[in-house]
Design an enzyme around this catalytic site. Structure first.
Site, mmCIF file in Angstrom:
data_model
loop_
_atom_site.group_PDB
_atom_site.id
_atom_site.type_symbol
_atom_site.label_atom_id
_atom_site.label_comp_id
_atom_site.label_asym_id
_atom_site.label_seq_id
_atom_site.Cartn_x
_atom_site.Cartn_y
_atom_site.Cartn_z
ATOM 1 N N ARG A 1 -48.655 45.913 116.237
ATOM 2 C CA ARG A 1 -47.265 45.552 116.774
ATOM 3 C C ARG A 1 -47.524 44.112 117.462
ATOM 4 O O ARG A 1 -46.188 43.348 117.404
ATOM 5 C CB ARG A 1 -46.988 46.456 117.729
ATOM 6 C CG ARG A 1 -46.311 47.864 117.061
ATOM 7 C CD ARG A 1 -45.819 48.728 117.946
ATOM 8 N NE ARG A 1 -45.023 49.660 117.020
ATOM 9 C CZ ARG A 1 -44.885 51.150 117.482
ATOM 10 N NH1 ARG A 1 -45.261 51.446 118.802
ATOM 11 N NH2 ARG A 1 -43.944 51.900 116.664
ATOM 12 N N GLY B 1 -39.799 55.947 114.659
ATOM 13 C CA GLY B 1 -38.526 56.584 114.902
ATOM 14 C C GLY B 1 -37.507 55.949 114.531
ATOM 15 O O GLY B 1 -36.635 56.450 113.640
#
Ligand code: ADP
Ligand code: MG
Length: 401
Positions: A39, A381
């Site tokens: 990330r 998500g």
């Protein structure tokens, strides 16, 4: 959607909401170490782009779920250090938003310089359900900057102070990562080339029913592996031993299979599975027909025949979306199915999108070449919610005037 090419950032203080929520582990001397900096690497393009444009950058990010408490093990300090290495520039660390020196630090930033605010979730207003509390924090954040850039795709499905509320207080734009994520998902949701194959796995069918219900209107084939496959097998009348099973979802799955038939969508289930009595592989591991799982055994990966069938369908596809590992890939004995599928995607000429945090982690853990995939989403998500057809608040706010 406005991007960083559409707003003035030169010489401006740019508040950049990034997603730097990397998995961490305490080492033997008690220091927190990053175990996967994917990330962080994904955030570099936007930051460098803003630096090239001579912006003064103030990064907002979170780590874990401190729920409004200052938890030392969830400090962003190790993240700032690693990101600084990736950017090849030091990052000034802002310990406390409410400190009188914070505004001074921010105002002293030179064009191209970078600062990072401590874990924004140390502030309890960040994730408050109360608009007034969230806006209270958003106002503090907005007072530190001239413009807001959202690049944390992993948080755009959240209604939070540093995501949606602050966006309403400043000129705003999407960063490169959010742009790329948006583009990839728009393509597979709105104009996929056919044949269009979706591969779903992971642990719980209940997590993925929303995705299936939406995609069943778009895809040609649905390949089902992972723990969720056993609820499908059970719905077809087969025994699944001690495998993951969501009894309360069997009826819904039966209905889904009828809908798929009506819509001419092919649902492909495992024909063989790797079984073991123990989740950690500490008992005998063997392969059986999917229709003959013995009592007391758990299905923990798709078998080699299934892997081959799935790989062939992927090979023939023009668009492939993959979400959810085919087995318990964290354990070597149950990683082969996931590896076969990931390799098939990497080898195929299809436009390939990978969603889901564990699926992306599997690609890295199994040592596959990430550049062979068209898009590996950074947001678990958020990517699921997009595939469910939902509107994400952190993206929708960019369209507001
Ligand atoms: P993603 O994050 O990619 O959306 P999920 O969170 O849905 O994926 O699922 C990932 C988890 O599913 C992994 O931890 C993996 O071990 C587990 N899993 C996959 N197959 C099985 C299985 N057959 N039985 C139990 N767990 C499984
Ligand atoms: Mg997951």
């Amino acid at each position: 959607m406005k991007t960083i090419d559409d707003i003035e950032v030169t010489n401006q203080r740019v508040l950049l909401r990034a997603d730097l929520n990397a998995p961490m582990k305490q080492d033997t001397s008690g220091v927190m170490q990053i175990t996967d900096d994917g990330r962080l690497k994904a955030s570099v393009t936007t930051i460098n782009n803003l630096r090239d444009k001579k912006a003064k950058i103030i990064i907002l990010a979170h780590l874990g779920r401190p729920k409004g408490e200052r938890k030392p093990e969830l400090s962003l300090k190790p993240i700032a250090k690693r990101l600084g290495e990736l950017l090849n520039t030091p990052i000034q660390f802002i310990e406390n938003l409410n400190d009188a020196n914070t505004l001074k630090t921010v105002n002293a930033l030179q064009p191209g310089e970078v600062a990072m605010v401590e874990n924004i979730r140390f502030e309890k207003d960040e994730t408050s359900k109360d608009n007034v509390e969230r806006i209270r924090l958003a106002q503090i954040l907005a007072s530190l900057a001239d413009v807001f850039v959202i690049d944390g795709f992993g948080v755009v499905h959240r209604e939070q102070a540093s995501v949606t509320d602050v966006a309403r207080l400043l000129p705003k734009a999407a960063g490169r990562l959010v742009q790329a994520e948006q583009k990839a998902f728009a393509k597979v949701l709105n104009n996929p080339e056919r044949p269009y194959v979706v591969v779903l796995g992971g642990s719980k069918v209940s997590d993925k029913l929303g995705v299936i219900n939406n995609l069943i209107n778009k895809v040609d084939k649905l390949l089902i592996g992972g723990g969720m496959a056993f609820t499908f097998l059970k719905a077809q009348g087969f025994e699944v031993g001690d495998s993951l099973l969501e009894v309360d979802r069997i009826d819904e799955v039966k209905q889904l299979m009828i809908t798929a038939k009506e819509k001419n969508v092919e649902i492909v289930l495992p024909v063989d599975v790797v079984i073991c009595a123990q989740l950690d592989g500490s008992a005998l591991v063997y392969i059986v027909d999917a229709q003959q799982i013995p009592v007391g055994q758990k299905g923990l990966d798709i078998g080699p025949k299934t892997g081959e069938i799935f790989a062939n369908k992927i090979k023939d596809a023009k668009t492939v979306v993959w979400n959810g590992p085919m087995g318990v890939f964290e354990v070597n004995a149950f990683a082969a199915g996931t590896k076969t599928i990931a390799q098939a995607l990497a080898d195929s000429n299809a436009y390939s999108v990978v969603g889901g945090g564990d699926s992306a982690a599997a690609i890295r853990l199994l040592g596959l070449d990430e550049s062979k995939f068209d898009h590996i989403s950074t947001g678990g998500g958020a990517s699921l919610e997009l595939l469910e057809g939902k509107v994400l608040p952190g993206l929708a706010v960019l369209e507001e005037e």
